[in-house]
Design an enzyme around this catalytic site. Structure first.
Site, PDB file in Angstrom:
ATOM      1  N   GLY A   1      34.568  52.323  37.831  1.00 53.78           N
ATOM      2  CA  GLY A   1      34.038  51.581  36.701  1.00 53.78           C
ATOM      3  C   GLY A   1      33.559  50.191  37.062  1.00 53.78           C
ATOM      4  CB  VAL A   2      30.830  48.168  36.214  1.00 53.00           C
ATOM      5  CG1 VAL A   2      30.324  46.808  36.663  1.00 53.00           C
ATOM      6  CG2 VAL A   2      30.215  49.268  37.072  1.00 53.00           C
ATOM      7  CB  VAL A   3      35.346  44.822  34.949  1.00 52.05           C
ATOM      8  CG1 VAL A   3      36.009  43.912  33.920  1.00 52.05           C
ATOM      9  CG2 VAL A   3      36.226  46.048  35.214  1.00 52.05           C
TER      10      VAL A   3
ATOM     11  CG  LEU B   1      34.596  39.515  34.705  1.00 52.20           C
ATOM     12  CD1 LEU B   1      35.612  39.678  33.582  1.00 52.20           C
ATOM     13  CD2 LEU B   1      34.560  38.070  35.184  1.00 52.20           C
ATOM     14  N   GLY B   2      34.056  42.662  38.125  1.00 52.93           N
ATOM     15  CA  GLY B   2      34.618  43.564  39.126  1.00 52.93           C
ATOM     16  C   GLY B   2      33.852  44.870  39.132  1.00 52.93           C
TER      17      GLY B   2
ATOM     18  N   GLY C   1      34.561  48.818  40.807  1.00 52.69           N
ATOM     19  CA  GLY C   1      35.297  49.726  41.679  1.00 52.69           C
ATOM     20  C   GLY C   1      34.633  51.090  41.665  1.00 52.69           C
TER      21      GLY C   1
ATOM     22  CG  ASP D   1      46.088  49.430  41.949  1.00 62.01           C
ATOM     23  OD1 ASP D   1      46.382  49.105  43.118  1.00 62.01           O
ATOM     24  OD2 ASP D   1      44.915  49.452  41.525  1.00 62.01           O
TER      25      ASP D   1
HETATM   26  P1  ADP Z   1      39.012  47.427  38.532  1.00 66.03           P
HETATM   27  O1  ADP Z   1      39.221  48.864  38.221  1.00 66.03           O
HETATM   28  O2  ADP Z   1      37.595  47.095  38.892  1.00 66.03           O
HETATM   29  O3  ADP Z   1      39.996  46.883  39.523  1.00 66.03           O
HETATM   30  P2  ADP Z   1      40.254  45.625  36.591  1.00 66.03           P
HETATM   31  O4  ADP Z   1      40.776  46.099  35.286  1.00 66.03           O
HETATM   32  O5  ADP Z   1      41.252  45.252  37.629  1.00 66.03           O
HETATM   33  O6  ADP Z   1      39.207  46.710  37.117  1.00 66.03           O
HETATM   34  O7  ADP Z   1      39.298  44.380  36.306  1.00 66.03           O
HETATM   35  C1  ADP Z   1      38.488  43.827  37.327  1.00 66.03           C
HETATM   36  C2  ADP Z   1      38.538  42.318  37.283  1.00 66.03           C
HETATM   37  O8  ADP Z   1      38.086  41.847  36.020  1.00 66.03           O
HETATM   38  C3  ADP Z   1      39.926  41.740  37.445  1.00 66.03           C
HETATM   39  O9  ADP Z   1      40.301  41.580  38.783  1.00 66.03           O
HETATM   40  C4  ADP Z   1      39.807  40.417  36.720  1.00 66.03           C
HETATM   41  O10 ADP Z   1      39.212  39.450  37.570  1.00 66.03           O
HETATM   42  C5  ADP Z   1      38.842  40.719  35.604  1.00 66.03           C
HETATM   43  N1  ADP Z   1      39.547  41.055  34.354  1.00 66.03           N
HETATM   44  C6  ADP Z   1      39.992  42.268  33.955  1.00 66.03           C
HETATM   45  N2  ADP Z   1      40.592  42.207  32.746  1.00 66.03           N
HETATM   46  C7  ADP Z   1      40.520  40.915  32.351  1.00 66.03           C
HETATM   47  C8  ADP Z   1      40.951  40.193  31.170  1.00 66.03           C
HETATM   48  N3  ADP Z   1      41.574  40.803  30.152  1.00 66.03           N
HETATM   49  N4  ADP Z   1      40.688  38.864  31.120  1.00 66.03           N
HETATM   50  C9  ADP Z   1      40.045  38.241  32.129  1.00 66.03           C
HETATM   51  N5  ADP Z   1      39.629  38.849  33.250  1.00 66.03           N
HETATM   52  C10 ADP Z   1      39.854  40.174  33.374  1.00 66.03           C
END
Ligand code: ADP
Ligand code: MG
Length: 354
Positions: free
Chosen positions: A34-36, A28-29, A31, A169
């Protein structure tokens, strides 16, 4: 029971997880920190079906602070942010272990995804109400939708700020639409600071996203004595909070989100960067900015002013009280929620009209 015992018991009865419990899904992301991933639970656990989809962030050393912030939010203002499930250190911290953070999967779309759509703001109206309105499209209706989104963002921010947390942020990418509650929630506490406990309040200034950051570089003035150790900070910080109003950093960012929702042509990154340059040249005076751009404004920009000028310019009034150079002149989240811009009903009234 004191708060500590309650927190301990709550933690004890919550499900715990380890590495092998997760089946990685879509990324999903990604940076620098980290990786999500979207994840599901391996079918080993008896109640795993109930959990539904989850989100997993594998974070670097900064993950420790993010876990701490999420635990605190969970207890103090759970509705403000995505529902946090669990956080732990995977591997040993000495050998470069990672912090794993787990949330409930709130939904597919961030505010950024939704604002970038040609349908905005009508796409959000459908999601919040769960039905299609048969009313004619137009400025007044768009204003109501944007008003409802702003109210939800400010409500979430007020929760964080009342807890003593500054997010630092705030941007459309860090606001998720929760399909369960049909509201917007804040995510990504990776750069957050808890002023009441003194956690993470000077480090990581370099993390701040310049597109949405307020002009003050540090959320605490440089006059503030350097970061005290945690116990000292507990005693000092309510005073520092009053003196420096660090929460107003988030208010500025939220103001820029309001601006982007009102002006379709300011929704791209490059347009926002150009706007920031123009505003800086106007010494961060939005009225001066308006005076320079309005005479030769495109129909698109004119439409934004028209929307903010509805009801005697009450939207413009709110925007200009959020986007100001001096933090102490910016409105607080709580005061913004009581602003007359929010007096008329938002989407709720629309659905009654039907
Ligand atoms: P980063 O540090 O990569 O910005 P984020 O916490 O913003 O990490 O998460 C990255 C992306 O993952 C978000 O922009 C969103 O699209 C998705 N995401 C994060 N948390 C959730 C959640 N609880 N439910 C659904 N999508 C999420
Ligand atoms: Mg993010």
């Amino acid at each position: 029971f004191d708060m500590f015992v309650l927190a301990f018991l709550e933690r004890l009865f919550r499900p715990t997880f380890k590495k092998d419990d997760f089946v990685l899904g879509k990324k999903l992301g990604e940076g620098a920190f980290g990786v999500v991933y979207k994840v599901s639970l391996a079918d080993k656990k008896p109640n795993s079906k109930k959990e539904g989809d989850l989100v997993l962030k594998k974070a670097t050393e900064y993950g420790a602070v993010e876990i701490w912030m999420n635990e605190r939010v969970r207890r103090a203002c759970a509705n403000s942010c995505a529902d946090f499930v669990y956080g732990f250190l995977e591997g040993s911290s000495k050998k470069g272990g990672e912090y794993w953070l787990v949330w409930r999967f709130e939904g597919e779309a961030t505010l950024s995804d939704l604002v970038q759509s040609k349908e905005f703001p009508y796409n959000v109206e459908t999601m919040i109400l769960g039905e299609v309105q048969n009313l004619p499209k137009g400025l007044a209706r768009e204003n109501k939708i944007i008003q409802t989104i702003m109210r939800q963002i400010l409500f979430a921010l007020d929760g964080l700020h009342s807890t003593g947390i500054v997010h630092r942020d705030i941007k459309p990418q860090n606001i998720i639409f929760s399909e369960g509650s049909r509201t917007f929630k804040i995510i990504d506490l990776g750069a957050a600071a808890d002023l009441r406990v003194g956690i993470n309040y000077i480090p990581k200034e370099f993390l701040l996203d310049p597109r949405y950051a307020a002009p003050e570089q540090y959320i605490m003035s440089t006059q503030t004595p350097s970061a005290p150790s945690a116990p000292v900070a507990t005693a000092l910080s309510p005073v520092l909070w009053q003196l420096n109003l660090p929460d107003r950093f988030d208010i500025y960012s939220a103001g820029l989100i309001f601006l982007q929702m009102a002006f379709p042509s300011l929704r791209t990154d490059s347009a926002l960067i150009q706007f920031n340059r123009q505003l800086k040249r106007c010494d961060y005076d939005l009225v001066a900015w308006r005076n320079t751009v309005e005479p030769r404004a495109s129909p698109d920009i004119r439409k934004g002013f028209e929307l903010l000028d509805l009801d005697n310019g009450i939207g413009w009034e709110l925007l200009t009280s959020m986007v100001r150079y001096k933090a102490r002149q910016r409105i607080s989240a709580k005061a913004a929620l009581a602003h007359p811009y929010f007096d008329s009903e938002g989407l709720l009234a629309l659905s009654f009209v039907q």
